[in-house]
Scaffold this motif. Structure first.
Motif, PDB file in Angstrom:
ATOM      1  N   ASN A 146      -1.684  12.925   6.534  1.00 24.63           N
ATOM      2  CA  ASN A 146      -2.184  14.296   6.452  1.00 24.63           C
ATOM      3  C   ASN A 146      -2.623  14.726   7.849  1.00 24.63           C
ATOM      4  O   ASN A 146      -3.815  14.896   8.128  1.00 24.63           O
ATOM      5  CB  ASN A 146      -3.352  14.342   5.455  1.00 24.63           C
ATOM      6  CG  ASN A 146      -3.902  15.745   5.252  1.00 24.63           C
ATOM      7  OD1 ASN A 146      -3.248  16.726   5.579  1.00 24.63           O
ATOM      8  ND2 ASN A 146      -5.111  15.835   4.730  1.00 24.63           N
ATOM      9  N   PRO A 197     -11.299  13.781  -2.027  1.00 28.30           N
ATOM     10  CA  PRO A 197     -11.288  12.802  -0.927  1.00 28.30           C
ATOM     11  C   PRO A 197     -11.690  13.458   0.397  1.00 28.30           C
ATOM     12  O   PRO A 197     -11.399  14.630   0.641  1.00 28.30           O
ATOM     13  CB  PRO A 197      -9.825  12.355  -0.876  1.00 28.30           C
ATOM     14  CG  PRO A 197      -9.061  13.489  -1.466  1.00 28.30           C
ATOM     15  CD  PRO A 197      -9.947  14.085  -2.518  1.00 28.30           C
ATOM     16  N   GLU A 198     -12.394  12.686   1.198  1.00 27.90           N
ATOM     17  CA  GLU A 198     -12.788  13.178   2.519  1.00 27.90           C
ATOM     18  C   GLU A 198     -11.543  13.429   3.363  1.00 27.90           C
ATOM     19  O   GLU A 198     -10.616  12.607   3.372  1.00 27.90           O
ATOM     20  CB  GLU A 198     -13.676  12.138   3.206  1.00 27.90           C
ATOM     21  CG  GLU A 198     -14.121  12.533   4.605  1.00 27.90           C
ATOM     22  CD  GLU A 198     -14.947  11.429   5.243  1.00 27.90           C
ATOM     23  OE1 GLU A 198     -15.260  10.452   4.536  1.00 27.90           O
ATOM     24  OE2 GLU A 198     -15.254  11.547   6.438  1.00 27.90           O
ATOM     25  N   SER A 219       0.843  -1.197   0.000  1.00 27.25           N
ATOM     26  CA  SER A 219       0.000   0.000   0.000  1.00 27.25           C
ATOM     27  C   SER A 219       0.876   1.244   0.000  1.00 27.25           C
ATOM     28  O   SER A 219       2.010   1.239   0.524  1.00 27.25           O
ATOM     29  CB  SER A 219      -0.912   0.030   1.222  1.00 27.25           C
ATOM     30  OG  SER A 219      -1.850  -1.012   1.203  1.00 27.25           O
ATOM     31  N   ILE A 267      -6.327  12.907  -5.489  1.00 34.07           N
ATOM     32  CA  ILE A 267      -5.139  12.062  -5.330  1.00 34.07           C
ATOM     33  C   ILE A 267      -4.999  11.271  -6.619  1.00 34.07           C
ATOM     34  O   ILE A 267      -5.935  10.562  -7.031  1.00 34.07           O
ATOM     35  CB  ILE A 267      -5.270  11.110  -4.133  1.00 34.07           C
ATOM     36  CG1 ILE A 267      -5.508  11.885  -2.836  1.00 34.07           C
ATOM     37  CG2 ILE A 267      -4.035  10.217  -4.022  1.00 34.07           C
ATOM     38  CD1 ILE A 267      -5.805  10.997  -1.638  1.00 34.07           C
ATOM     39  N   GLN A 284      -8.585   9.673  -7.324  1.00 34.88           N
ATOM     40  CA  GLN A 284      -9.662   9.863  -6.349  1.00 34.88           C
ATOM     41  C   GLN A 284      -9.924  11.352  -6.241  1.00 34.88           C
ATOM     42  O   GLN A 284      -9.039  12.122  -5.851  1.00 34.88           O
ATOM     43  CB  GLN A 284      -9.293   9.286  -4.971  1.00 34.88           C
ATOM     44  CG  GLN A 284     -10.405   9.413  -3.946  1.00 34.88           C
ATOM     45  CD  GLN A 284     -10.012   8.829  -2.592  1.00 34.88           C
ATOM     46  OE1 GLN A 284      -8.927   8.291  -2.427  1.00 34.88           O
ATOM     47  NE2 GLN A 284     -10.900   8.929  -1.625  1.00 34.88           N
ATOM     48  N   GLN A 316      -4.941   9.934   7.619  1.00 32.54           N
ATOM     49  CA  GLN A 316      -4.132   9.047   6.793  1.00 32.54           C
ATOM     50  C   GLN A 316      -4.994   8.388   5.716  1.00 32.54           C
ATOM     51  O   GLN A 316      -6.127   7.984   5.977  1.00 32.54           O
ATOM     52  CB  GLN A 316      -3.458   7.963   7.655  1.00 32.54           C
ATOM     53  CG  GLN A 316      -2.630   6.972   6.839  1.00 32.54           C
ATOM     54  CD  GLN A 316      -1.870   6.001   7.733  1.00 32.54           C
ATOM     55  OE1 GLN A 316      -0.999   6.408   8.494  1.00 32.54           O
ATOM     56  NE2 GLN A 316      -2.194   4.732   7.638  1.00 32.54           N
ATOM     57  N   TYR A 317      -4.440   8.311   4.495  1.00 25.82           N
ATOM     58  CA  TYR A 317      -5.058   7.585   3.396  1.00 25.82           C
ATOM     59  C   TYR A 317      -4.195   6.359   3.089  1.00 25.82           C
ATOM     60  O   TYR A 317      -2.967   6.430   3.158  1.00 25.82           O
ATOM     61  CB  TYR A 317      -5.156   8.444   2.134  1.00 25.82           C
ATOM     62  CG  TYR A 317      -5.897   9.749   2.308  1.00 25.82           C
ATOM     63  CD1 TYR A 317      -5.231  10.907   2.719  1.00 25.82           C
ATOM     64  CD2 TYR A 317      -7.263   9.827   2.070  1.00 25.82           C
ATOM     65  CE1 TYR A 317      -5.906  12.098   2.878  1.00 25.82           C
ATOM     66  CE2 TYR A 317      -7.943  11.030   2.234  1.00 25.82           C
ATOM     67  CZ  TYR A 317      -7.266  12.164   2.638  1.00 25.82           C
ATOM     68  OH  TYR A 317      -7.927  13.347   2.800  1.00 25.82           O
ATOM     69  N   GLU A 318      -4.842   5.268   2.756  1.00 23.79           N
ATOM     70  CA  GLU A 318      -4.118   4.051   2.372  1.00 23.79           C
ATOM     71  C   GLU A 318      -4.679   3.548   1.041  1.00 23.79           C
ATOM     72  O   GLU A 318      -5.882   3.300   0.917  1.00 23.79           O
ATOM     73  CB  GLU A 318      -4.271   2.967   3.443  1.00 23.79           C
ATOM     74  CG  GLU A 318      -3.526   1.682   3.103  1.00 23.79           C
ATOM     75  CD  GLU A 318      -3.565   0.669   4.250  1.00 23.79           C
ATOM     76  OE1 GLU A 318      -3.833   1.086   5.392  1.00 23.79           O
ATOM     77  OE2 GLU A 318      -3.346  -0.527   3.991  1.00 23.79           O
ATOM     78  N   ILE A 319      -3.803   3.432   0.042  1.00 24.75           N
ATOM     79  CA  ILE A 319      -4.209   3.014  -1.302  1.00 24.75           C
ATOM     80  C   ILE A 319      -3.490   1.726  -1.640  1.00 24.75           C
ATOM     81  O   ILE A 319      -2.250   1.655  -1.612  1.00 24.75           O
ATOM     82  CB  ILE A 319      -3.873   4.108  -2.335  1.00 24.75           C
ATOM     83  CG1 ILE A 319      -4.577   5.418  -1.961  1.00 24.75           C
ATOM     84  CG2 ILE A 319      -4.282   3.662  -3.738  1.00 24.75           C
ATOM     85  CD1 ILE A 319      -4.136   6.599  -2.787  1.00 24.75           C
ATOM     86  N   ARG A 346      -8.818  13.226   5.912  1.00 23.94           N
ATOM     87  CA  ARG A 346      -8.432  12.195   6.861  1.00 23.94           C
ATOM     88  C   ARG A 346      -7.010  12.438   7.331  1.00 23.94           C
ATOM     89  O   ARG A 346      -6.217  13.096   6.646  1.00 23.94           O
ATOM     90  CB  ARG A 346      -8.502  10.796   6.218  1.00 23.94           C
ATOM     91  CG  ARG A 346      -9.891  10.339   5.821  1.00 23.94           C
ATOM     92  CD  ARG A 346      -9.811   8.972   5.173  1.00 23.94           C
ATOM     93  NE  ARG A 346     -11.113   8.524   4.682  1.00 23.94           N
ATOM     94  CZ  ARG A 346     -11.294   7.429   3.955  1.00 23.94           C
ATOM     95  NH1 ARG A 346     -10.247   6.680   3.624  1.00 23.94           N
ATOM     96  NH2 ARG A 346     -12.495   7.096   3.552  1.00 23.94           N
TER      97      ARG A 346
END
Length: 614
Positions: free
Chosen positions: A551, A576-577, A546, A560, A573, A581-584, A579
């Protein structure tokens, strides 16, 4: 007893109406307070009656406490006494750290000095026999005889030589802490029962009756910059320890409590003592309290992280009657114990007020009924204080299979990476081998409070007189969901230990090592460039396949996007809401280099490369 009950009823019925009068207990009267408190807004006069030991006294029993509302120096007066019970260790080889709630009635008014002739052995609800003292090493339980060989103060110093032997000619001033050993391991051999409560059913405690003029008002405690002073709670009521530490700015805002292993006894030799200093920090600037202790005889079993296993958590948010503790000065001057810090808090493990650590125990459940019932001279929302939790990582480090050190990382946006008063707690250690967080100029700390950053590198130090083995793991996590991983990074070998999943073992040579190890939350941070001063961190974690985008300041993003090196959009994306942290997921991507692009709604774009290995 019937007369006492009637008198209390009359007193409490009239007290709210007698706002401007002081409390007076005459030679032919007495006041008994049981299971409740008396709050006097001004001063107290107690007149002695030498012909009748019952009269001319205030008796505090069954968690009865006395609060006062003086805004200046004490003006309590009279030759009569207040009597309050407190239980210390009975073991003649073990210390309690005390701070007396009463003093001599010799001065015409104000707080008097204390000596152990103010300690009595209770025999009935109101009657007690005065203790005697001996210069020998061992005291006795019956008759109560206290060894003055172990009465020490510790005033404005940082070295062991700072312990000052104290005797009856010097006396102990109000607000000064002192040490005293027990009067014998058998405790009170008569096991006297007062109003249905046995003094010493298990042989480990000795009940003392403190008798003297009740302390009140502003009580100065002298401090020096960088030096420790033994002080404590000088009043016949509990005090709010966090309130005191936070508001008295001439100290670091940290308190230290002596912890002694009660299973190791039978000697007066210092080298054979097993103990250390527990550390109390308000930790988030007056909301949450951190407390933990050093137990040098911790079993040779590492406690690993489990979401359901939080282990022992002992709070000292309120300091009970008679409790002594250390503080460290930040300037040459004084801090002031004040009536405004006094609270009515009955002792008990779940009430966060306990004179001596109870064996075992687990996280206490918060009782709103108790918290709302705390009596205080000022309005404080204790429910809000105790229900607010801060993210915390508690580390356990086992040294050579016999010494256990606990370290705490707490995260608060009001903190800084530097030393913060009433948050970061310096390590007080009596061992040659130890470990700690490294703060400014290689200073050693047991508690480190800082704002969370995904790319943080938090130095962890080790010092050992000879080669040593360490096992390090997570004892528990509290509300910590800021990062998927918690690593110990060995910068010399560039090895990462995933502490969430397993403990790690280190073998280090003799010496001081403050630069090799650090706590991190990512293995491969490729960029930490800011967007308009905001910390944004992007990293590729190939162990979980990932890309992680931190943020922490919730900067609003418009999109993103992930591109391959040919410019083809692989992932997108929009809006994005926000957050932390984002994980992709990158499991479906071919191994290679990609570009991650973030577009901000309030500033410039952000680009970085990631290296995917599948």
């Amino acid at each position: 007893m019937k007369n006492l009950t009637i008198f209390l009823f009359i007193f409490f019925s009239l007290a709210p109406k007698v706002t401007f009068s002081q409390l007076y207990v005459g030679q032919n009267s007495y006041l008994c307070v049981t299971g409740r408190f008396v709050y006097e807004t001004k001063n107290i006069t107690i007149e002695d009656n030498t012909l009748n030991a019952l009269y001319g006294k205030i008796y505090l029993r069954y968690d009865g406490q006395l609060l006062q509302g003086n805004s200046g120096a004490s003006a309590n007066s009279g030759t009569g006494n207040l009597s309050v019970f407190q239980e210390g260790t009975a073991d003649k080889f073990q210390y309690n750290y005390w701070c007396s709630p009463v003093g001599s009635t010799t001065p015409s008014s104000g707080n008097g000095n204390f000596w152990i002739d103010h300690l009595y052995a209770p025999s009935t609800f109101t009657a007690s026999s005065i203790s005697t003292e001996t210069s020998g090493e061992d005291g006795t339980a019956t008759p109560l005889t206290i060894s003055n060989a172990w009465i020490f103060r510790f005033l404005q110093t940082f070295f062991y030589e700072g312990w000052s032997a104290t005797n009856s000619t010097e006396r102990i001033e109000a607000g000064e802490g002192f040490t005293m050993k027990g009067s014998g391991s058998s405790g009170d051999v008569n096991h006297t029962t007062v109003a249905g409560v046995e003094n010493n059913p298990d042989g480990s405690h000795q009940r003392y009756d403190f008798r003297g003029r009740p302390n009140s008002g502003n009580t100065p405690v002298f401090v020096k910059s960088g030096m420790l002073t033994l002080t404590g709670n000088p009043y016949p009521s509990a005090i709010d320890l966090a309130d005191f530490l936070t508001n008295e700015s001439n100290c670091t805002g940290i308190a230290y409590f002596w912890e002694q292993n009660k299973t190791v006894s039978g000697t007066h030799h210092l080298a054979d003592y097993v103990g250390g200093y527990g550390t109390f920090s308000p930790a988030t600037g007056y909301v949450q309290a951190q407390y933990f202790h050093l137990d040098p005889e911790f079993p040779n079993v590492m406690i690993y992280y489990s979401p359901a296993q939080y282990g022992e958590n002992f709070r000292r948010s309120f300091t009970p009657i008679g409790q002594g503790f250390f503080i460290e000065g930040t300037t040459n001057g004084s801090v002031t114990m004040k009536d405004e810090y006094r609270r009515y808090v009955p002792e008990g493990y779940t009430n966060y007020s306990q004179f001596d650590r109870m064996a075992g125990g687990s996280n206490p459940s918060y009782k709103k009924q108790f918290l709302t019932a705390i009596a205080s001279p000022k309005e404080i929302n204790y429910i809000e204080r105790f229900e607010k939790q801060v993210p915390e990582i508690r580390l356990n480090i086992l040294q050579d299979k016999k010494l256990m050190r606990e370290l705490s990382l707490a995260f608060n946006n009001q903190a800084t990476a530097k030393i913060d008063r009433a948050m970061d707690a310096r390590l007080v250690s009596n061992t040659d081998t130890d470990n700690y967080f490294v703060l400014e100029n290689n200073k050693e700390f047991a508690i480190n409070v800082l704002p969370f950053e995904m790319d943080a590198k938090i130095p962890l130090g080790f010092r050992n007189k000879k080669a040593a083995n360490y096992k390090l793991g997570i004892k528990f996590l509290q509300d910590f969901d800021l990062s998927e991983h918690i690593y110990l990074h060995d910068k010399l070998s560039d090895k990462f230990y995933d502490l969430k999943n397993e403990a790690c073992e280190l073998n280090l040579p003799a010496g001081v090592n403050n630069n090799q190890f650090e706590i991190t939350f990512s293995r491969d941070i490729l960029s930490t460039n800011p967007i308009n001063g905001q910390n944004i961190c992007i990293l590729q974690d190939n162990t979980i396949k990932s890309v992680l985008i931190a943020n922490p300041n919730l900067l609003p993003l418009s999109s993103i996007v992930i591109y391959d090196m040919g410019g083809k959009i692989i992932y997108t994306q929009d809006s994005p809401e926000p957050r932390i942290q984002y994980e992709i997921n990158t499991a479906n991507l071919s191994s290679g280099v990609y570009i991650v692009k973030l577009k901000s709604t309030v500033g410039s774009d952000f680009n970085t490369k990631i290296n995917v290995t599948n």
